[in-house]
Design an enzyme around this catalytic site. Structure first.
Site, PDB file in Angstrom:
ATOM      1  N   LYS A  41     -32.949 -15.298   2.221  1.00 14.52           N
ATOM      2  CA  LYS A  41     -33.797 -14.105   2.297  1.00 14.52           C
ATOM      3  C   LYS A  41     -34.613 -13.914   1.015  1.00 14.52           C
ATOM      4  CE  LYS A  41     -30.175 -10.832   0.853  1.00 14.52           C
ATOM      5  NZ  LYS A  41     -30.775 -10.432  -0.421  1.00 14.52           N
ATOM      6  N   THR A  42     -34.001 -14.202  -0.146  1.00 14.07           N
ATOM      7  CA  THR A  42     -34.738 -14.038  -1.403  1.00 14.07           C
ATOM      8  C   THR A  42     -35.919 -14.998  -1.445  1.00 14.07           C
ATOM      9  OG1 THR A  42     -32.681 -13.418  -2.514  1.00 14.07           O
ATOM     10  CG2 THR A  42     -34.534 -14.023  -3.914  1.00 14.07           C
ATOM     11  N   ASP A  72     -35.043  -4.893  -0.390  1.00 11.08           N
ATOM     12  CA  ASP A  72     -33.963  -5.861  -0.150  1.00 11.08           C
ATOM     13  C   ASP A  72     -32.650  -5.111   0.078  1.00 11.08           C
ATOM     14  OD1 ASP A  72     -32.700  -8.271   0.096  1.00 11.08           O
ATOM     15  OD2 ASP A  72     -32.675  -8.741  -2.044  1.00 11.08           O
ATOM     16  N   GLU A  73     -31.695  -5.767   0.735  1.00  8.96           N
ATOM     17  CA  GLU A  73     -30.365  -5.194   1.000  1.00  8.96           C
ATOM     18  C   GLU A  73     -30.481  -3.812   1.656  1.00  8.96           C
ATOM     19  OE1 GLU A  73     -27.913  -7.031   0.741  1.00  8.96           O
ATOM     20  OE2 GLU A  73     -28.193  -8.470  -0.889  1.00  8.96           O
ATOM     21  N   GLN A 100     -23.311  -7.021   6.927  1.00  9.70           N
ATOM     22  CA  GLN A 100     -22.839  -6.979   5.540  1.00  9.70           C
ATOM     23  C   GLN A 100     -22.947  -5.576   4.946  1.00  9.70           C
ATOM     24  OE1 GLN A 100     -23.583 -10.601   3.006  1.00  9.70           O
ATOM     25  NE2 GLN A 100     -25.117 -11.021   4.570  1.00  9.70           N
ATOM     26  N   ARG A 155     -18.681 -16.070   1.769  1.00  9.99           N
ATOM     27  CA  ARG A 155     -18.883 -16.427   0.356  1.00  9.99           C
ATOM     28  C   ARG A 155     -18.560 -17.902   0.127  1.00  9.99           C
ATOM     29  NH1 ARG A 155     -22.335 -13.494  -0.150  1.00  9.99           N
ATOM     30  NH2 ARG A 155     -21.907 -13.121   2.043  1.00  9.99           N
TER      31      ARG A 155
END
Length: 757
Positions: free
Chosen positions: A32-33, A221-222, A252, A601
């Protein structure tokens, strides 16, 4: 853009859709970044949008810095003009410029958690609040929740009257007084940074219009972690041009306890009609097995948008699920597995649900001499000497900050006692002024006696520091001047050479931070430096270059990745927590999302562990394996059980024994899932706190210790410290030590192996 070709088809869509509202559902490890930074570069290079008109909001300073770097690498120029910021940093910059419209001065202080607690403690004392019925932290938590929902003190008071609860009405009064005190001190807490910016926009249309014109393209973002105040903020900014792109993953969303509202992402299309939705489902991080397991777990949640992670990576190893007899065995098993695997320590991360689980793990890492670091430990900026120097700097910047002034008025000791401070406070209250202004009129305060000239000396020093800074003295020299001329350094030296050296090294590090800020900032100011310090997050300071195993909570692990991950404490009652199991279904769904975060993770291997027996709040608890383990299909996991010792097998209870009405403890303990209880006392038939098998945790209690309370000691990992308390726990001594650089720690003497200095 040449680099555009490296994006996958869905990432390209996210980059190309620049006009109108856009929701990008970005699964874990889906790049995504990368998509966000290419979108910024595309707007500038291909759409000829001025960098000045682009705002990108992230949640941590670290993420903001990474985004800036990546954009810089994509385009030759202009990236520096893009406003990449956290929510709080964005709000601070806006408020520094326009907060006078709300009746504050632009040099406002930002209160951290300790400052808030100190202020509330003062209010409790003055109002004679019963500390047994009300806790400062609890009241502040309720106030924070109200602010996250944009509920004002007045609205809170109306609601409390409606429900008729004396408790809520009392909290409403405390909320109102707390806000009055903050304004009197020209201070904002972290929640206020958001609330006051929203208030500013809603009350000053011209300010809102200025920033709407400034930020014609907004990216967040997020987004799943936003609260109501943050949602309102970005909605106001985007309402004119509607070019808002939010990126997030509802699977998330794990910060409900901080006020995050998952409905913000689930109902984005309702809030912004006509929004386009793009899903990033290709994962570049994990193996097929790990992703398949994660997908199966999260599918059990109802409140989510449908998506499925997939990858072109290899199938990889099965997830290892291992149930141990005790929490000590679990920790030993994890450490042994890390040692057996070899390679770099930093490739491994041990994740747990609660901070309390870290103690046993730390003991095992120390015992085996394995280097590790804990994320979320004692914050550098919470150390006493750092808070003292920052209080001096806050007083220089903002004399209205009563907490900062009162912290240092007698630090170092000047002979200005609590009685004198109380008289000044009384005078300030009677004359409607802040504490520092009262200090400047000390001749008018009755009954001070010998303290008056000492207070004059203090305010003269502050005035001199201000003048020196204004006249161009370097910040590091101002800090040195504070240390020398106030006698702070001399008082430190009286503590002993070792203690003073450690504390002065910490202050030197603060000075380094200040110098770096002054060199990097376009227009450096003391307010700006204090603001940057206040906004630093624990996770931002994590040094990834050190070769150490990482220990952290699952909440702290979000956004990170490691080749080898160990998820510990997979037991019903611990993970998911007993509170989530007994509350509404939404709480359990958030726990499942937390499990999903933990699983994703892992890049190469994942080991999930639990213990049959764990000590919780001084009592032995027997647990069932976590229900989340059962949600992973058999084809993706291999289950291992710790081999039973001979003694354990001899004491095993049958399933019939567990249903015997004469053994109520067996049913209530929840151990029937295991079909056994290896810890039974021969005399009473009741469970024993002492594990009864070969690999159990045992200690050899020393007849006496060669150190006592008040002695200086050395620890192999934590360094030097002072023994504060020694308690005889029966099987071992529990020692409390205040370490110079790591804060207060409690440990068992046999494990700690402390050496007297």
């Amino acid at each position: 853009m040449k680099s555009f070709e490296t994006l996958n088809p869905m990432q390209q869509q996210a980059v190309l859709h620049t006009e109108g509202p856009l929701l990008v559902l970005a699964g874990a490890g889906s790049g995504k970044t990368r998509a966000l930074t290419h979108r910024v570069a595309y707007l500038i290079e291909e759409k000829n949008v001025s960098p000045w008109n682009i705002l990108a909001i992230t949640f941590t300073n670290k993420a903001a810095g990474e985004m800036r770097e990546r954009v810089n690498g994509l385009i030759p120029q202009g990236a520096d003009s893009v406003w990449v910021s956290t929510f709080h940093s964005l709000c601070v910059r806006i408020l520094r410029r326009f907060i006078e419209n709300l009746g504050y001065e632009s040099s406002f202080s930002i209160y951290d958690t300790d400052d808030q607690k100190t202020l509330m403690k003062q209010i409790f004392k003055e109002r004679e609040i019963n500390g047994k019925l009300y806790k400062e932290r609890g009241v502040l938590g309720i106030i924070s929740s109200a602010k996250n929902e944009l509920v004002t003190p007045e609205e809170f008071a109306l609601e409390s009257k409606k429900d008729g609860s004396a408790r809520s009405q009392q909290i409403a009064e405390l909320y109102k007084e707390y806000q009055v005190r903050l304004k009197k001190n020209n201070a904002l807490d972290f929640d206020d940074l958001l609330v006051k910016t929203v208030e500013l926009f809603e009350s000053c249309p011209e300010v809102l219009d200025y920033y709407q014109e400034r930020f014609r393209y907004i990216m967040v973002d997020e987004y799943q972690d936003t609260n109501t105040a943050q949602f309102r903020l970005v909605s106001l900014l985007a309402s004119k041009y509607r070019n808002i792109c939010v990126v997030g993953d509802d699977d998330q969303s794990i910060y409900r306890f901080r006020g995050a509202n998952i409905k913000n992402i689930l109902s984005f299309e309702e809030a912004f009609p006509g929004a386009k939705v793009i899903k990033l489902e290709q994962n570049y991080r994990s193996t097929k097995t790990i992703l398949s397991a994660a997908n199966e777990v999260i599918r059990n949640n109802e409140g989510r948008k449908d998506k499925t992670l997939w990858t072109e990576n290899e199938m990889g190893e099965k997830i290892r699920v291992k149930l141990f007899d005790t929490a000590y065995d679990e920790a030993e098993g994890i450490v042994s597995d890390i040692m057996k695997r070899g390679g770099s320590w930093k490739d491994s991360a041990v994740l747990y649900r609660t901070n309390a689980q870290s103690r046993i793990l730390e003991e095992k890492f120390v015992t085996h001499n394995i280097p590790y670091r804990m994320v979320g430990g004692v914050n550098f900026y919470q150390r006493k000497e750092i808070k003292d120097i920052l209080a001096y700097l806050k007083t220089i910047a903002n004399g209205r900050d009563d907490l900062a002034v009162q912290r240092i008025i007698n630090v170092p000791k000047r002979g200005i006692g609590a009685v004198s401070i109380g008289k000044v406070n009384m005078y300030a209250a009677e004359h409607g002024m802040n504490f520092y202004d009262a200090l400047l009129r000390i001749g008018a305060v009755p009954g001070l006696g010998k303290a008056a000239p000492k207070i004059d000396q203090f305010t003269d020093e502050i005035g001199r520091f201000r003048k020196n800074l204004k006249d161009g003295m370097a910040i590091q020299n101002v800090i040195t001047d504070i240390l020398e001329s106030t006698g702070y350094k001399a008082e430190l030296m009286e503590e002993g050479e070792v203690e003073a050296e450690t504390r002065l090294e910490n202050i030197s590090e603060l000075s380094n931070k200040a110098v770096a800020y002054w060199e990097d900032a376009e227009e450096p100011t003391l307010d700006g430096f204090l603001e940057e310090v206040a906004l630093v997050a624990d996770i931002d300071s994590m040094d990834e270059s050190e070769d150490r195993v990482v220990l952290m909570t699952l909440h702290s692990a979000k956004g990170l990745e490691f080749p080898y991950v160990y998820m510990s404490g997979l037991e019903d009652g611990l993970f998911p927590s007993s509170m989530a199991m007994s509350e509404d279904p939404e709480a359990l769904e958030e726990e499942r999302r937390l499990c999903y975060v933990g699983i994703t993770r892992a890049e190469k291997t994942l080991m999930m562990t639990g213990a049959r027996q764990r000590m919780v709040k001084g009592e032995t608890r027997f647990s069932r394996p976590s229900r989340f383990l059962a949600e992973i299909p058999e084809e993706y996991k291999e289950e291992e059980r710790q081999e039973d010792s001979v003694y354990q097998r001899s004491r095993r209870l049958s399933s019939d024994d567990l249903e015997d009405p004469g053994l109520p403890w067996a049913r209530s303990s929840g151990i029937s899932m295991f079909g056994q209880n290896p810890y039974v006392s021969k005399k009473s038939g009741m469970p024993s706190a002492q594990p009864a098998f070969g690999k159990a945790f045992t200690v050899q209690k020393a007849a006496s210790l060669d150190y006592a309370e008040g002695d200086r000691v050395h620890h192999v990992k934590f360094g030097d410290g002072t023994v504060k308390q020694i308690a005889d726990g029966g099987k071992d001594y529990e020692v409390t030590v205040e370490f110079d650089s790591m804060g207060v720690r409690k440990m068992f003497a046999s494990f700690a192996r402390l050496q007297k200095l």
